[in-house]
Each structure stands twice: as structure tokens, then as C-alpha cells.
Design an enzyme around this catalytic site. Structure first.
Site, PDB file in Angstrom:
ATOM      1  N   GLU A 127      32.459 -20.321 -42.716  1.00  0.00           N
ATOM      2  CA  GLU A 127      32.282 -18.871 -42.755  1.00  0.00           C
ATOM      3  C   GLU A 127      31.173 -18.552 -43.742  1.00  0.00           C
ATOM      4  OE1 GLU A 127      35.613 -19.761 -42.191  1.00  0.00           O
ATOM      5  OE2 GLU A 127      35.627 -18.754 -40.239  1.00  0.00           O
ATOM      6  N   CYS A 180      38.684 -25.137 -37.361  1.00  0.00           N
ATOM      7  CA  CYS A 180      38.020 -24.124 -36.523  1.00  0.00           C
ATOM      8  C   CYS A 180      36.710 -24.688 -35.998  1.00  0.00           C
ATOM      9  CB  CYS A 180      37.775 -22.871 -37.367  1.00  0.00           C
ATOM     10  SG  CYS A 180      36.645 -21.694 -36.615  1.00  0.00           S
ATOM     11  N   THR A 224      32.051 -16.666 -38.856  1.00  0.00           N
ATOM     12  CA  THR A 224      32.448 -18.002 -38.414  1.00  0.00           C
ATOM     13  C   THR A 224      31.288 -18.701 -37.702  1.00  0.00           C
ATOM     14  OG1 THR A 224      34.725 -17.277 -38.198  1.00  0.00           O
ATOM     15  CG2 THR A 224      34.101 -19.222 -36.940  1.00  0.00           C
ATOM     16  N   HIS A 228      39.848 -12.330 -28.960  1.00  0.00           N
ATOM     17  CA  HIS A 228      39.985 -13.311 -30.053  1.00  0.00           C
ATOM     18  C   HIS A 228      41.455 -13.488 -30.459  1.00  0.00           C
ATOM     19  CE1 HIS A 228      37.639 -16.074 -32.309  1.00  0.00           C
ATOM     20  NE2 HIS A 228      38.207 -15.749 -33.450  1.00  0.00           N
ATOM     21  N   CYS A 247      43.577 -22.195 -30.123  1.00  0.00           N
ATOM     22  CA  CYS A 247      43.025 -23.030 -31.206  1.00  0.00           C
ATOM     23  C   CYS A 247      44.055 -23.337 -32.282  1.00  0.00           C
ATOM     24  CB  CYS A 247      41.778 -22.380 -31.809  1.00  0.00           C
ATOM     25  SG  CYS A 247      42.081 -21.025 -32.954  1.00  0.00           S
ATOM     26  N   TYR A 257      43.562 -17.316 -30.408  1.00  0.00           N
ATOM     27  CA  TYR A 257      44.395 -17.966 -31.413  1.00  0.00           C
ATOM     28  C   TYR A 257      45.637 -18.617 -30.805  1.00  0.00           C
ATOM     29  CZ  TYR A 257      41.686 -15.935 -35.255  1.00  0.00           C
ATOM     30  OH  TYR A 257      40.686 -15.616 -36.133  1.00  0.00           O
ATOM     31  N   GLU A 277      43.019 -17.409 -41.907  1.00  0.00           N
ATOM     32  CA  GLU A 277      42.401 -16.825 -40.719  1.00  0.00           C
ATOM     33  C   GLU A 277      43.454 -16.420 -39.696  1.00  0.00           C
ATOM     34  OE1 GLU A 277      39.718 -19.191 -38.428  1.00  0.00           O
ATOM     35  OE2 GLU A 277      38.527 -17.435 -37.934  1.00  0.00           O
ATOM     36  N   CYS A 302      34.044 -19.976 -30.326  1.00  0.00           N
ATOM     37  CA  CYS A 302      34.769 -18.984 -29.518  1.00  0.00           C
ATOM     38  C   CYS A 302      34.317 -17.551 -29.769  1.00  0.00           C
ATOM     39  CB  CYS A 302      36.271 -19.070 -29.779  1.00  0.00           C
ATOM     40  SG  CYS A 302      36.850 -20.714 -30.146  1.00  0.00           S
TER      41      CYS A 302
HETATM   42 FE1  SF4 Z   1      37.722 -20.696 -34.840  1.00  0.00          FE
HETATM   43 FE2  SF4 Z   1      39.945 -20.375 -33.431  1.00  0.00          FE
HETATM   44 FE3  SF4 Z   1      38.244 -18.326 -33.755  1.00  0.00          FE
HETATM   45 FE4  SF4 Z   1      37.641 -20.443 -32.203  1.00  0.00          FE
HETATM   46  S1  SF4 Z   1      39.283 -18.943 -31.866  1.00  0.00           S
HETATM   47  S2  SF4 Z   1      36.292 -19.426 -33.651  1.00  0.00           S
HETATM   48  S3  SF4 Z   1      38.556 -22.094 -33.353  1.00  0.00           S
HETATM   49  S4  SF4 Z   1      39.445 -19.354 -35.347  1.00  0.00           S
HETATM   50 FE    FE Z   2      38.515 -16.485 -35.992  1.00  0.00          FE
END
Ligand code: SF4
Ligand code: FE
Length: 486
Positions: free
Chosen positions: A256, A99, A190, A291, A298, A295, A446, A103
Site C-alpha cells: 500500500e 494480497c 494497493t 471489492h 482472496c 474479499y 484490510e 483486483c
Molecule cells: Fe488484495 Fe484481496 Fe483487494 Fe485483491 S481483493 S486487491 S487480494 S485485498
Molecule cells: Fe483491498
């Protein structure tokens, strides 16, 4: 825009903060071996933006200033922007294998932009202008911002107002002519220590009597009222060992932490919601929607790494030509690309909000995240299947380095001809890291709970399903016009 180096220096410039990790106060987060890998991950979002070959994905033109900015502080201006966001996240997920944290700020700014606009339209407030001023500085300074949503929530059977200890929800304890004072905490934050600012949002929809909990604001990440407590990750103490081989990912990590607001003063120009309970749920849903889209980028980039690791270990083991191994790799690719399809789909079906920025298709973003709660687990299972049991029984890097034990380790664990045993060691550790170690925080748990647990997506899916229309479609084909139930 900041360079990666300038970003790291800017974290030093935040000065000493109240940070705890493993029960000890950490004065210098930047050089702490537990924390530095997570900083390296965020730094990658700056480094790639410096590189001309990634300019289309990593940068955008600000609609506020007309200047070139990092995409992580951009207000999405089109469906193409939403798609580019996903492509950028896949790239970064592949570059870091974990991660990269930045984001949450990007998703918070886009949610806050439209929510404050619509709130002002209804209530005659001035939150949007305030937020616009904050965002202009954010873009100019190229900040990393923590989008802070999740409260500890205490007893789930009681609401925000029904808790024995009110601090399990962030709430307003004082309002005066200069601003507000807030108490409480945000958990699962995060990248919070790697951020310059914290943008706080309410954690859930609020009832009319819960006005003190419907609060949104920004606060500098070095405000002295803040206390940070670093979260543990499986196998994290390996980062403290001299050899980095057993960490699996030798450079990058996620982060985190808990952030506590101990009577934090927020001036009015940094307050973006203060009691408008009717917009609390909407802001949560939009942030979560963005968000859940994220995902689809990422986690796919992380999946690319894990598929590459599974193929590599199959080759190192001498098993890559087995037909069942080939088929398992194909299954991993299929699942990973299915997630990417979801990320691209909810982006390309996005639409313009009243405030001008673009919002993803909510149904498809929630389907994306629902699949993310499952497929990475199956991809991880297949990677472990291909790797074999040595994944969890191999001696440590220190044993390999020992004269007596190491000689046997090198002899016993050498497999495919020509492949140094160290490569095999490293690849096992990378798969371990991503499927049961520190990076499994980001890739697996996550994927389950980040951006809302699976049930939260099912509620949105049910609400957007338009069941009445579906029933009519079925009944029409049967020649049923009315049956008292429609
Ligand atoms: Fe982390 Fe993925 Fe959330 Fe970006 S979108 S903060 S990489 S978990
Ligand atoms: Fe996240």
C-alpha cells in the site's frame, strides 16, 4: 497476454519515478527488497494465467475484442464470470498468502463501465466511449491498473469543500480546451507501484457544490507529476535482513502506498467523470460492492493458508491429536468456508446492468464484507491459540545461525520427532506474519477497513433490507391489516 517475466520487465520499462520508502528515494523498485515481494504477488496473476490447468479461472474471452485475456481485465459477462472471479481470487490468495493487489483494477473497470454508461444516458456525456477505448488498450496490453478511490479526507466533520487544506481531497484546479489539471492524493493504494496505470475515482458521494471533487480519470503510473510514498507494514524491515526466515512468507507480500497528484494534467480523452455529482456516490457504491465481493475470495485463500499453518504447527508441536485442537481447526474451516459461501452467493445472484456487464447482488456482497470484518480475526485468534506463545518469543533466525546460541536454540526448540527445528521456526513465522506481521495488513486490518469500514456495509444492509415488506409479513400472520404505522 504478458508472461510473469514480461510483467516484471514492463515495470522496469516504466523507468525512474519519484518513490520514497523509509525516507529515501528509491530508483529501482523492482529489485528493492522491501517492494519485490509485492511485485512477486502480482506476477503470480500473470504466471497462473500461463498455465493450462488454470485457464478457466485465470482467463476469459473479451467481449470487446473476442480475444483471450487475463480475467483481471475482463468485463463480467455472466453470473458464472462473477463466480469464477471469486474462485480465481481464492486460488491466488492461497498461492501467495497475502494480497496480490490486482483486483482493485478489475473492480474499478467493472464499476466504471456501468457508471459511465448510465451517466451518458442521463447527461448526454461521452464518458463510456472514452472509457471503452482505454479499456481496449488495457486488455490488449494486459496491464495491472490501480483502482484509486480513498482520499485522505482531512477533518471528517468538514466536507471536501470545507477543508483548511483542499489537497486532502483530489480535485480539479483547472479546466481548459485540452483537459483538466488535478491536485490531491489517494492513500492506502494497493499495488499502485506495481501498476502500469492509475484509474482514479471519487472517494464518496458529492453534493451539488462539490463538482470539482466529482472527478474520474486515468493516468499512466509513470507520469512525472506523481509522487509515491511507500506505506509501512508491521515487521516490514525483516525483509531487509539477510535471512528471509523471519519474514514468515519468504517470497510474497502486499503493498500500500500514498500517491500524490501534484498538478497532474489529464487530457479529455482520459476523463470519465467531471462534475456529475449525481454519479459520484453510485460509482463509489459499485466499486465498493465489487471489492466487498472480492474479499469472499482472496481472504478465504489466505484463510486456507493460515488453517494449513495452524494444522502444521500443531503437528510440529506434537499437539495435533488433542481433541480441542482438532475442534479449533474445524471452527477455523467453518468460518473460512462461510466467507466463501458469501462470495459465491453474491456472485451467483448477480444481474446484468444496462451497459451489459454483470453486477453482484449488493445486499449479499455487503453481508460478505461485514462477515469479513470479523471472521478472519477469529480465525487468527484460533491460529495463535493453537501455535502457543513461542509465536512471539522465539529468537531470531540469526540466533539460530549463531554457533553458541544456535546450538541451544536448536536443542530447546526441537519438538515432534523427525521434524527439523527450522520447519517449526518457519511455521511460527508464517503465522506471526499473517496474524500480527506484514501480511496481517491484508488478512486482518484490510479485512476491517478495505472496501469500506464496517459501518459502510451496515448502511447498505439497512437500505436494502426492505423493512416495510418484513413488517407486513409479521403483521399479516398476526391478522393485523392496518395500525396507522404501516
Ligand atoms: Fe488484495 Fe484481496 Fe483487494 Fe485483491 S481483493 S486487491 S487480494 S485485498
Ligand atoms: Fe483491498
Amino acid at each position: 497476454m504478458m508472461t510473469a517475466n514480461e510483467y516484471i520487465q514492463s515495470l522496469r520499462a516504466l523507468g525512474s519515478r519519484r518513490v520514497y520508502a523509509f525516507g529515501k528515494k528509491v530508483d529501482n523498485i523492482v529489485d528493492h527488497p522491501l517492494i519485490r515481494p509485492s511485485i512477486n504477488s502480482v506476477a503470480m496473476t500473470y504466471k497462473l494465467a500461463e498455465m493450462p490447468e488454470y485457464a478457466d479461472l485465470m482467463t476469459a474471452t473479451s467481449n470487446l475484442s473476442g480475444k483471450k485475456i487475463n480475467r483481471f481485465s475482463h468485463l463480467h459477462q455472466s453470473q458464472e464470470d462473477l463466480v469464477n472471479k471469486i474462485k480465481m481470487q481464492r486460488l491466488l490468495g492461497a498461492m501467495t498468502g497475502t494480497c496480490f493487489q490486482r483486483c482493485v483494477g478489475m473492480d474499478a473497470l467493472n464499476a466504471m463501465w456501468s457508471a459511465t454508461y448510465e451517466c451518458d444516458q442521463k447527461h448526454g456525456t461521452t464518458y463510456h466511449e472514452r472509457f471503452k477505448k482505454f479499456l481496449a488498450i488495457w486488455q490488449e496490453k494486459d496491464w495491472t491498473v490501480d483502482g484509486a478511490m480513498t482520499d485522505p479526507k482531512g477533518d471528517r466533520a468538514a466536507g471536501p469543500g470545507g477543508q483548511v487544506d483542499p489537497d486532502v481531497f483530489v480535485h480539479i484546479v483547472e479546466r481548459n480546451d485540452k483537459g483538466i489539471v488535478v491536485r490531491g492524493a489517494k492513500i492506502h493504494q494497493t499495488g499502485v507501484l506495481n501498476s502500469h496505470e492509475i484509474l482514479v475515482m471519487p472517494t464518496q458521494a458529492m453534493r451539488p457544490e462539490e463538482k470539482d471533487f466529482a472527478v474520474a480519470f486515468s493516468v499512466p503510473a509513470n507520469d512525472p507529476s506523481l509522487l509515491f510514498i511507500y506505506g509501512r507494514q508491521a515487521s516490514d524491515s525483516r525483509k531487509l535482513e539477510e535471512s528471509k526466515i523471519d519474514t514468515g512468507n519468504i517470497t510474497y507480500g502486499g503493498q500500500e502506498a500514498v500517491v500524490v497528484f501534484e498538478n497532474t494534467f489529464i487530457p479529455w480523452d482520459r476523463v470519465y467523470m467531471c462534475g456529475e455529482v449525481d454519479f459520484s456516490g453510485m460509482l463509489v457504491e459499485r466499486f465498493a460492492g465489487y471489492h466487498r465481493q472480492s474479499y469472499g475470495g482472496c481472504k478465504v485463500g489466505n484463510g486456507d493458508v493460515l488453517i494449513g499453518a495452524a494444522q502444521s504447527i500443531a503437528e510440529y508441536n506434537g499437539a495435533a491429536k488433542a481433541s480441542h485442537v482438532k475442534d479449533k481447526i474445524i471452527e477455523m474451516i467453518h468460518l473460512n468456508e462461510t466467507l466463501y459461501c458469501c462470495g459465491i452467493a453474491c456472485s451467483s445472484q448477480g444481474h446484468k446492468t444496462a451497459s451489459g456487464n454483470y453486477l453482484i447482488d449488493m445486499m449479499l456482497a455487503n453481508v460478505c464484507k461485514q462477515n469479513v470484518t470479523r471472521f478472519p480475526y477469529e480465525i487468527a485468534r484460533l491460529a495463535q491459540d493453537i501455535a502457543g506463545g513461542l509465536l512471539v518469543t522465539m529468537p531470531s533466525a540469526s540466533d539460530f545461525a549463531n554457533e553458541e546460541a544456535g546450538a541451544w536454540c536448536r536443542k530447546l526448540f526441537t519438538a515432534a520427532p523427525g521434524v527439523p527445528v527450522e520447519n517449526r521456526q518457519k511455521m511460527f513465522r508464517l503465522i506471526e506474519n499473517m496474524t500480527i506481521g506484514a501480511a496481517a495488513v491484508g488478512y486482518l486490518t484490510e479485512s476491517m477497513h478495505g472496501a469500506g469500514s464496517p459501518q459502510a456495509q451496515r448502511i447498505v444492509i439497512a437500505r436494502n433490507a426492505n423493512m416495510e415488506a418484513k413488517k407486513k409479513m409479521a403483521r399479516r400472520l398476526c391478522g393485523i391489516e392496518a395500525d396507522g404505522l404501516l
